[in-house]
Scaffold this motif. Structure first.
Motif, PDB file in Angstrom:
ATOM      1  N   VAL A 113      49.992  40.951  43.184  1.00  0.00           N
ATOM      2  CA  VAL A 113      50.352  39.946  44.182  1.00  0.00           C
ATOM      3  C   VAL A 113      51.603  40.379  44.947  1.00  0.00           C
ATOM      4  CG1 VAL A 113      51.856  38.393  42.858  1.00  0.00           C
ATOM      5  CG2 VAL A 113      50.355  37.461  44.607  1.00  0.00           C
TER       6      VAL A 113
ATOM      7  N   ARG B 111      43.857  35.523  50.373  1.00  0.00           N
ATOM      8  CA  ARG B 111      45.046  36.282  49.988  1.00  0.00           C
ATOM      9  C   ARG B 111      46.321  35.683  50.563  1.00  0.00           C
ATOM     10  NH1 ARG B 111      43.312  41.949  48.834  1.00  0.00           N
ATOM     11  NH2 ARG B 111      45.333  42.682  49.586  1.00  0.00           N
TER      12      ARG B 111
ATOM     13  N   VAL C 146      42.517  40.573  42.141  1.00  0.00           N
ATOM     14  CA  VAL C 146      42.707  39.654  43.265  1.00  0.00           C
ATOM     15  C   VAL C 146      41.896  38.382  43.049  1.00  0.00           C
ATOM     16  CG1 VAL C 146      42.351  39.297  45.746  1.00  0.00           C
ATOM     17  CG2 VAL C 146      43.287  41.465  44.906  1.00  0.00           C
TER      18      VAL C 146
ATOM     19  N   GLU D  61      48.725  41.519  37.280  1.00  0.00           N
ATOM     20  CA  GLU D  61      48.430  40.614  38.393  1.00  0.00           C
ATOM     21  C   GLU D  61      49.691  40.314  39.200  1.00  0.00           C
ATOM     22  OE1 GLU D  61      44.643  38.274  36.309  1.00  0.00           O
ATOM     23  OE2 GLU D  61      46.652  37.396  36.296  1.00  0.00           O
TER      24      GLU D  61
ATOM     25  N   LYS E 246      40.110  44.571  42.993  1.00  0.00           N
ATOM     26  CA  LYS E 246      39.344  43.420  43.490  1.00  0.00           C
ATOM     27  C   LYS E 246      39.211  42.353  42.410  1.00  0.00           C
ATOM     28  CE  LYS E 246      36.569  45.916  46.925  1.00  0.00           C
ATOM     29  NZ  LYS E 246      35.211  46.362  47.315  1.00  0.00           N
TER      30      LYS E 246
ATOM     31  N   MET F 245      50.246  42.702  47.483  1.00  0.00           N
ATOM     32  CA  MET F 245      49.566  41.887  48.495  1.00  0.00           C
ATOM     33  C   MET F 245      50.576  41.318  49.487  1.00  0.00           C
ATOM     34  SD  MET F 245      46.891  39.922  45.961  1.00  0.00           S
ATOM     35  CE  MET F 245      46.650  38.527  47.069  1.00  0.00           C
TER      36      MET F 245
ATOM     37  N   ASN G 200      43.368  46.506  49.279  1.00  0.00           N
ATOM     38  CA  ASN G 200      42.938  46.781  47.899  1.00  0.00           C
ATOM     39  C   ASN G 200      42.958  48.267  47.596  1.00  0.00           C
ATOM     40  OD1 ASN G 200      42.554  44.070  47.426  1.00  0.00           O
ATOM     41  ND2 ASN G 200      40.336  44.125  47.605  1.00  0.00           N
TER      42      ASN G 200
END
Length: 216
Positions: free
Chosen positions: A159, A198, A186, A155, A183, A162, A168
């Motif tokens: 991030v 996001r 996220v 994760e 997904k 992101m 994605n």
């Protein structure tokens, strides 16, 4: 067709951006604004898919423009146009509703990619500016709750991507996994940070120190 409004108090910058964008047949510059009041008036009077917004403008600065439009529930997907000198207020812009930020010397291809990304619902945090924010620790002085649960290693990777503005699908390709799996990551990140999108997830990651290395 992506309809773009350019808001900057410097005519040469507006004209330069317009010239670049008019080279792409999928982008239409629907207007220009030279100050904050004109920006708000234009947004309220015409359909806009992406707002390119300078921070330092007369009458109303970019942060105030964001707040006014957000209060009116009329804020289009917005990219802040910034210089390195503006980084102390960039995160204020993200808090006020911007989808990300770009340096004013961004390349043509980077500009187009960023516009397409925010028009499609993604965020764009240019790595050069993000890295400087992280090194300086600027704008990280507010009290912020820790995540409800710690992010997993994967994760944290997600991030970080992101924050780089990756979709994605692009994150899935970078990590060698399925888009559906991304997904799910996220969704988990949003839940752990207690945020709804996001952009706020990336902001929370910045403020809580979860992005400790330069984003890709």
């Amino acid at each position: 067709m992506i309809r773009v409004l350019i808001a900057d108090d410097q005519m040469l910058i507006r004209q330069g951006i317009r010239t670049l964008l008019e080279m792409d047949r999928d982008v239409l510059v629907v207007g220009e604004a030279s100050d904050g009041v004109e920006t708000v008036d234009n947004v309220m009077s015409m359909p806009i898919d992406v707002l390119l917004l300078d921070i330092r403008m007369p009458r109303r600065d970019g942060i105030e423009v964001l707040r006014v439009l957000s209060a009116r529930d009329a804020l289009p997907p917005t990219l802040i146009l910034t210089t390195f000198d503006d980084t102390d207020v960039v995160l204020d812009g993200i808090r006020a509703g911007a989808r990300g930020f770009l340096l004013k010397d961004v390349s043509y291809q980077q500009l187009l990619a960023a516009i397409r990304s925010v028009a499609g619902g993604s965020t764009v945090f240019q790595p050069a500016v993000t890295e400087r924010l992280l090194r300086a620790g600027s704008a990280l002085h507010i009290e912020t709750e820790a995540p409800r649960e710690e992010l997993t290693g994967r994760e944290t990777q997600v991030v970080g991507l992101m924050a780089g503005g990756y979709s994605n699908r692009e994150i899935a390709q970078a990590l060698g996994t399925a888009e559906g799996t991304v997904k799910n990551h996220v969704s988990s990140i949003l839940a752990k940070f207690g945020v709804r999108d996001r952009t706020r997830a990336v902001l929370k990651a910045l403020e809580t120190g979860k992005l400790r290395a330069p984003v890709p």
